[in-house]
Write an enzyme that holds these catalytic residues in place. Sequence first.
Site, PDB file in Angstrom:
ATOM      1  N   SER A 161      62.890  32.522  43.099  1.00  0.00           N
ATOM      2  CA  SER A 161      64.072  31.695  43.295  1.00  0.00           C
ATOM      3  C   SER A 161      63.734  30.213  43.083  1.00  0.00           C
ATOM      4  CB  SER A 161      64.657  31.963  44.688  1.00  0.00           C
ATOM      5  OG  SER A 161      65.944  31.403  44.816  1.00  0.00           O
ATOM      6  N   ASP A 220      72.608  39.728  41.474  1.00  0.00           N
ATOM      7  CA  ASP A 220      72.206  38.573  42.285  1.00  0.00           C
ATOM      8  C   ASP A 220      73.412  37.653  42.529  1.00  0.00           C
ATOM      9  OD1 ASP A 220      71.090  36.262  43.390  1.00  0.00           O
ATOM     10  OD2 ASP A 220      69.278  36.405  42.169  1.00  0.00           O
ATOM     11  N   HIS A 259      69.536  39.382  45.194  1.00  0.00           N
ATOM     12  CA  HIS A 259      68.563  38.283  45.259  1.00  0.00           C
ATOM     13  C   HIS A 259      67.350  38.777  46.033  1.00  0.00           C
ATOM     14  CE1 HIS A 259      67.642  34.104  44.492  1.00  0.00           C
ATOM     15  NE2 HIS A 259      67.318  33.905  45.759  1.00  0.00           N
TER      16      HIS A 259
END
Length: 280
Positions: A161, A220, A259
């Site tokens: 991320s 995501d 995610h």
Amino acid sequence: MRPSLFFTTSLSLSTRLRNGARVRAVSLSRQAHTATRQGGTIIIAPDDAERHSASLVLCHGLGDTADGWAEPVQYLASQMPHVKFILPTAPTQPVTLNAGMAMPSWYDIIGLDSRSNEVCNGLDESIDTILGLLEDEVGGDAGGDTCQPIDYSRIVLAGFSQGGALALYSGMTQLRKQSQTGLGLAGIVLMSGYLPRASEFKVAKGSENTPILHCHGEEDPMVLVEATELSKARVSSLVEEMGGKSDTYDVKTYSPLQHSVSMEELNDVSAFLKRAIPPL
């Protein structure tokens, strides 16, 4: 963000680390690693210093710490007895996107749109932190028993991320210490990441052929999967302008992953690392 993993081990490495202490990591290979903590950084290094021939620096996501990635890295380390894994922790600072709440963050995030992604206050300071870790590896100044000098071409920079964004930007734009040559790393790995400051992004000469693996969940909701193609398009266009290879940026997506990180993805990362930094 702390990744959610779809595998378990008999012991969680992150629960067995103590400041200044050494603990043996669970390993599926004959050559085990040993984990130590230096402040907020976790180091998982080969027991045999002479076998240490490559290093990987992995940056966690927003709100997480190095501990959140100790177990996934333990899994990777079990397959690569020659690799030293370095997991730094970001400084705790207010994050505008989260109503100013203070949390571990590599830089401030003010929004999720592309325009907000151009600001990234604090990114330069975090880049300096990562460069310091890389320079310690190259100079053999990392301390401990496994401080073999490692060339930049035997180092992979990775992240999840926000940490993946930091890895991509740092790995492709920065220069070697006291040099006008790009880092020329063995590879860069992004998991659920993106390219920050895309409009001012430039590829340093010498890094145009750096292999990049960009992994992303197709569902995501935090960093949309479209970020993979946008990031690839920007990086690849600059790489080609410099005469670099057109196939160095590889994208892999996973359904119905959100995610997070899956075993399939982690195995793809492992395969990439085995190609990028094989044992010598």
